[in-house]
Design an enzyme around this catalytic site. Sequence first.
Site, PDB file in Angstrom:
ATOM      1  N   ARG A  62     -17.170 -40.986  33.504  1.00 21.10           N
ATOM      2  CA  ARG A  62     -15.841 -40.752  34.028  1.00 21.10           C
ATOM      3  C   ARG A  62     -16.142 -39.451  35.164  1.00 21.10           C
ATOM      4  O   ARG A  62     -15.354 -39.657  36.042  1.00 21.10           O
ATOM      5  CB  ARG A  62     -15.087 -40.021  32.940  1.00 21.10           C
ATOM      6  CG  ARG A  62     -14.576 -41.126  31.962  1.00 21.10           C
ATOM      7  CD  ARG A  62     -13.409 -40.542  31.035  1.00 21.10           C
ATOM      8  NE  ARG A  62     -12.451 -40.352  31.951  1.00 21.10           N
ATOM      9  CZ  ARG A  62     -11.307 -39.370  31.308  1.00 21.10           C
ATOM     10  NH1 ARG A  62     -11.375 -39.007  30.028  1.00 21.10           N
ATOM     11  NH2 ARG A  62     -10.152 -39.098  32.005  1.00 21.10           N
ATOM     12  N   ASP A 100      -9.020 -35.148  36.677  1.00 15.99           N
ATOM     13  CA  ASP A 100      -9.873 -35.171  37.861  1.00 15.99           C
ATOM     14  C   ASP A 100      -9.543 -34.048  38.717  1.00 15.99           C
ATOM     15  O   ASP A 100      -8.458 -33.217  38.430  1.00 15.99           O
ATOM     16  CB  ASP A 100      -9.802 -36.573  38.570  1.00 15.99           C
ATOM     17  CG  ASP A 100      -8.368 -36.733  38.758  1.00 15.99           C
ATOM     18  OD1 ASP A 100      -7.624 -35.986  39.796  1.00 15.99           O
ATOM     19  OD2 ASP A 100      -7.641 -37.627  38.368  1.00 15.99           O
ATOM     20  N   HIS A 115      -4.682 -30.640  30.473  1.00 13.14           N
ATOM     21  CA  HIS A 115      -5.799 -31.315  29.638  1.00 13.14           C
ATOM     22  C   HIS A 115      -7.168 -31.067  29.867  1.00 13.14           C
ATOM     23  O   HIS A 115      -8.050 -31.903  29.577  1.00 13.14           O
ATOM     24  CB  HIS A 115      -5.542 -32.918  29.614  1.00 13.14           C
ATOM     25  CG  HIS A 115      -4.206 -33.473  28.858  1.00 13.14           C
ATOM     26  ND1 HIS A 115      -3.315 -34.511  29.116  1.00 13.14           N
ATOM     27  CD2 HIS A 115      -3.474 -32.489  28.211  1.00 13.14           C
ATOM     28  CE1 HIS A 115      -2.412 -34.399  28.374  1.00 13.14           C
ATOM     29  NE2 HIS A 115      -2.623 -33.344  27.771  1.00 13.14           N
ATOM     30  N   CYS A 126     -20.003 -19.866  22.178  1.00 12.95           N
ATOM     31  CA  CYS A 126     -19.470 -18.597  22.603  1.00 12.95           C
ATOM     32  C   CYS A 126     -18.140 -18.516  23.462  1.00 12.95           C
ATOM     33  O   CYS A 126     -17.464 -17.756  23.524  1.00 12.95           O
ATOM     34  CB  CYS A 126     -20.306 -17.803  23.547  1.00 12.95           C
ATOM     35  SG  CYS A 126     -20.776 -18.611  25.013  1.00 12.95           S
ATOM     36  N   GLY A 182       3.868 -40.834  37.989  1.00 10.11           N
ATOM     37  CA  GLY A 182       2.668 -41.520  37.428  1.00 10.11           C
ATOM     38  C   GLY A 182       2.236 -40.826  35.767  1.00 10.11           C
ATOM     39  O   GLY A 182       1.160 -41.237  35.547  1.00 10.11           O
ATOM     40  N   GLU A 210       6.447 -48.506  36.950  1.00 10.68           N
ATOM     41  CA  GLU A 210       7.536 -49.036  36.234  1.00 10.68           C
ATOM     42  C   GLU A 210       8.216 -47.925  35.421  1.00 10.68           C
ATOM     43  O   GLU A 210       7.630 -47.022  35.239  1.00 10.68           O
ATOM     44  CB  GLU A 210       6.885 -50.217  35.448  1.00 10.68           C
ATOM     45  CG  GLU A 210       5.886 -49.733  34.256  1.00 10.68           C
ATOM     46  CD  GLU A 210       5.259 -51.251  33.808  1.00 10.68           C
ATOM     47  OE1 GLU A 210       4.848 -51.024  32.747  1.00 10.68           O
ATOM     48  OE2 GLU A 210       5.457 -52.034  34.487  1.00 10.68           O
ATOM     49  N   ALA A 226       2.694 -45.208  43.389  1.00  3.80           N
ATOM     50  CA  ALA A 226       2.589 -43.604  43.603  1.00  3.80           C
ATOM     51  C   ALA A 226       2.251 -43.250  45.210  1.00  3.80           C
ATOM     52  O   ALA A 226       2.916 -42.537  45.653  1.00  3.80           O
ATOM     53  CB  ALA A 226       1.529 -42.732  42.867  1.00  3.80           C
TER      54      ALA A 226
END
Length: 239
Positions: A62, A100, A115, A126, A182, A210, A226
């Site tokens: 990813r 990202d 997130h 630690c 989005g 949508e 978007a």
Amino acid sequence: MTERITARRIFVLTGAGVSAESGLGTFRDRGGLWARFDPMTLATPEAFARDPETVLAFYDARRRAALAARPNAAHHALARAADRLAASGGRLFLCTQNVDDLHERAGSREVVHMHGELTRVRCTACGAGAEHRGDLAVGDRCAACNRAGCLRPDIVWFGEVPKHLDRIEAMLADSDLFVAAGTSGTVHPAAGFVAYARRRGIRTCALNLEPSGNADLFEETRTGPASRTVPDFFDALTA
């Protein structure tokens, strides 16, 4: 909303749909990541403890995909809108569910990642965090405590609390417009932002491919990719 919006303090929440046109997969849509992979085996602390190699390999892939992607027109439009508002004494607070860094690479100066971020790691021993843009191996050592085998992606996994919630709530409360772009509208606590905004009399608008799962809570919904809806909305708003 049929009248012209004249917001000065805008809270923007973005989700996977904003990065989809840059080639990054969404999560809950048909064919999304969680339709193809079991999140319980890849995105929980328990999964990492049980099989760190598999979890790290998933996030390495990813991370590589995110770093190879390029910001699209939606990312650039939000950076442009923030600059315009700041120049005229307003502000745009950009909160993203995305992990990202496309908002930053498009020019957004401050982005709150609720997130977490693919380009950061955190030590489970630690608690230290650090930037990390390459692959992550199980034996890698923490730069702060020198422990090996304790570094994980600095991502909020299932069962963990999103980051920066106090600041997010304070900035939302101090806004006069809430825009969700989005995002599916099904993941809490972000899914509850619109209801919170409505209770405080803050205008609300959704920009999605949508209608989202909570579209009925928004005063206005604009549908489409978007790369079109976000520039159209914010360029007109901040012109």
